[in-house]
Design an enzyme around this catalytic site. Structure first.
Site, PDB file in Angstrom:
ATOM      1  N   TYR A  73       0.824  -1.221   0.000  1.00 38.22           N
ATOM      2  CA  TYR A  73       0.000   0.000   0.000  1.00 38.22           C
ATOM      3  C   TYR A  73       0.856   1.268   0.000  1.00 38.22           C
ATOM      4  CZ  TYR A  73      -3.869  -3.141   1.232  1.00 38.22           C
ATOM      5  OH  TYR A  73      -4.791  -4.157   1.236  1.00 38.22           O
ATOM      6  N   LYS A 103       3.841 -15.290   2.568  1.00 40.63           N
ATOM      7  CA  LYS A 103       3.801 -16.049   1.319  1.00 40.63           C
ATOM      8  C   LYS A 103       5.266 -16.294   0.938  1.00 40.63           C
ATOM      9  CE  LYS A 103       1.374 -17.821  -2.054  1.00 40.63           C
ATOM     10  NZ  LYS A 103       0.613 -19.059  -1.833  1.00 40.63           N
ATOM     11  N   ASP A 107      -2.601 -18.260   2.105  1.00 38.22           N
ATOM     12  CA  ASP A 107      -3.736 -18.999   1.545  1.00 38.22           C
ATOM     13  C   ASP A 107      -4.225 -20.049   2.544  1.00 38.22           C
ATOM     14  OD1 ASP A 107      -1.196 -19.965   1.067  1.00 38.22           O
ATOM     15  OD2 ASP A 107      -1.626 -20.810  -0.900  1.00 38.22           O
ATOM     16  N   ASP A 144      -5.004  -6.816   6.076  1.00 36.40           N
ATOM     17  CA  ASP A 144      -6.243  -6.155   5.664  1.00 36.40           C
ATOM     18  C   ASP A 144      -7.303  -7.218   5.361  1.00 36.40           C
ATOM     19  OD1 ASP A 144      -8.077  -4.343   4.761  1.00 36.40           O
ATOM     20  OD2 ASP A 144      -6.956  -3.718   2.994  1.00 36.40           O
ATOM     21  N   ASP A 179     -10.477  -8.709   8.104  1.00 35.24           N
ATOM     22  CA  ASP A 179     -11.897  -8.633   7.741  1.00 35.24           C
ATOM     23  C   ASP A 179     -12.541 -10.014   7.821  1.00 35.24           C
ATOM     24  OD1 ASP A 179     -11.875  -5.932   7.327  1.00 35.24           O
ATOM     25  OD2 ASP A 179     -12.932  -6.042   5.413  1.00 35.24           O
TER      26      ASP A 179
END
Ligand code: NAD
Length: 355
Positions: A143, A190, A223, A247, A251
C-alpha cells in the site's frame, strides 16, 4: 491518572456510538479515580461541511496533542462525489494514520458465548473456540510502495517494500500481545513466492529467539491461513502479518464472529499512543435513529484504556461489563433485539457500577 482524549466522532452513527463510549470512559474515570478530558473535534464529512476539509488542521493538531484518539466513523453518500483525495475515508483516515505514525493495527475478534448464533460458522467449529487477535503492519508494504502504469497504459506495477526495522517493530507488538494472551503467534506470509515474506520469516524467527523464546511461533502461508480461519479458528491466538494480508485476514476474522457492531480496533505507535475505533463504518442506513450498537465503540474505549494508557484493570472492567450486559439479554437491532443505542450504553454502565 490525568489524560486528554481527542474525540472525533465523525459521520452517520459515529456521534451516537461515540457518546456512549465517552459516557463509559467517564464512569471508569469516576470509579477508578482518573481525570479524563475530552477534546471533541470535527472529522470526516461533518468537518468538510463546516470547514471544507475532512481533516482540518485544528483536528489533526488536537489529535497530536492528545494522549489518545477515540474515533467514531467517517463517510457517507453525501460526500461520495468528492474528489478521491478529499473524501473522508482517504483524507481523514489515511492521513491520520500516516501523520500519527500508527504502524500497528490490532483487531481482536472473538465470539461472545451468548451470541454464538450470530456467527456464520457451524456450532461444532465454534466449539474449538474463537478468540484471536490480528496484528497487522499498517504503514508499509504494497500500500505504501510504488504504483505505476507504463506509458502505454497496458501494464502496471506495484512494489511491496519492507525493511528489517519495520518488521521488527510490528513483531515486537505481536510478541507483547501474545505474552498477555495465550502465548502463541502465527506469522502469516507467502514465503514460497515473495522476497519480502522471506525477510519477514528470517527477521521474525531471529527476533523470537532473541527476545521472546518462551512464545510458541508458527509460520503459515496466507492462503492456508485464510482456510484455517474458517476451518479451525480456535487454533489461532495472535496472527502477525504484513499490511495487505492483514487487511484481508482481519476482515475475514471479524466477519466470522458474526456481528460488526461488536468489533473494536486499535492503531498504535511504538510508544503506545493510538487511535481507537470500531471496525464498522458510519452506517448511513440507520444513522440518526438511535438504534446503532455502541458496543464496538465501547470496546474500542476499552482498548484505549488497555493499550493507550496501560490501564488493564479498567479495561478488564469495561470488557466484563459488556459481557455481563450481553449475558443479561442486551440486544440492539443488529443482534436481534430492540435496545436503543442509549439503552445499550446504560446497560453497560449499570453493570460497570456494580462490579
Ligand atoms: P458500514 O459498516 O457503515 O455498514 C454496513 C452494515 O452494517 C450496514 O447495514 C449498517 O447499518 C450495519 N452496521 C454497521 N455498524 C453498525 C452498528 N454499530 N450497529 C448496527 N448496525 C451497524 O459499512 P458501509 O455501509 O459499507 O459504509 C458506510 C460508510 O462508512 C461509507 O461511506 C464507508 O466508506 C464508511 N466507512 C468508514 C469506516 C471508518 O470510518 N473507519 C470504515 C468502513 C466504512
Amino acid at each position: 491518572m490525568e489524560k486528554t482524549i481527542a474525540v472525533i466522532a465523525g459521520d452517520g452513527i459515529g456521534p451516537e456510538i461515540t457518546s456512549e463510549a465517552v459516557r463509559v470512559l467517564e464512569e471508569v474515570a469516576d470509579r477508578f479515580g482518573h481525570v479524563f478530558t475530552f477534546d471533541e473535534r470535527l472529522v470526516g464529512g461533518a468537518a468538510y461541511d463546516a470547514h471544507g476539509d475532512c481533516l482540518p488542521d485544528s483536528t489533526l493538531e488536537a489529535c497530536k496533542r492528545a494522549d489518545a484518539v477515540l474515533l467514531g466513523a467517517v463517510g457517507g453518500p453525501k460526500w461520495d462525489s468528492l474528489h478521491p483525495e478529499k473524501r473522508p475515508e482517504r483524507r481523514a483516515l489515511l492521513t491520520l494514520r500516516r501523520e500519527l505514525g500508527l504502524f500497528a493495527n490490532l483487531r481482536p475478534a472473538k465470539v461472545w458465548p451468548c451470541l454464538r448464533d450470530a456467527s456464520p460458522l457451524k456450532p461444532e467449529i465454534l466449539d474449538g473456540g474463537l478468540d484471536l487477535l490480528v496484528v497487522r503492519e499498517l504503514t508499509g508494504g504494497v500500500y505504501f510502495g510504488r504504483h505505476e502504469f507504463s506509458a502505454d497504459g497496458r501494464s502496471a506495477v506495484d512494489t511491496m517494500p519492507y525493511s528489517v526495522p519495520e518488521i521488527e517493530r510490528i513483531a515486537r507488538v505481536a510478541f507483547a500481545a501474545a505474552e498477555k494472551r495465550r502465548g502463541k503467534v502465527v506469522c502469516v506470509d507467502k514465503a514460497n513466492v515473495l522476497a519480502t515474506s522471506r525477510l519477514w520469516r528470517e527477521t521474525v524467527k531471529r527476533l523470537h529467539a532473541e527476545e521472546a523464546p518462551g512464545l510458541e511461533l508458527e509460520f503459515m502461508y496466507v492462503d492456508n491461513a485464510a482456510m484455517q480461519l474458517v476451518r479451525a479458528p480456535g487454533r489461532f491466538d495472535v496472527i502477525l502479518t504484513e499490511n495487505m494480508f492483514g487487511d484481508i485476514l482481519s476482515d475475514e476474522a471479524s466477519q466470522i464472529t458474526g456481528s460488526i457492531g461488536l468489533l473494536p480496533s486499535a492503531s498504535l505507535r511504538a510508544d503506545g499512543f493510538g487511535m481507537f475505533e470500531p471496525i464498522h463504518g458510519s452506517a448511513p442506513d440507520i444513522a440518526g435513529r438511535g438504534i446503532a450498537n455502541p458496543l464496538a465503540a465501547i470496546l474500542s474505549a476499552s482498548l484505549l484504556l488497555r493499550h493507550g494508557f496501560g490501564l488493564a484493570a479498567e479495561a478488564e472492567a469495561v470488557d466484563r461489563a459488556v459481557s455481563l450486559a450481553l449475558e443479561a439479554g442486551l440486544r440492539t437491532a443488529d443482534t436481534g433485539g430492540g435496545a436503543s443505542t442509549r439503552e445499550a450504553g446504560d446497560a453497560v454502565i449499570s453493570k460497570l457500577k456494580r462490579l
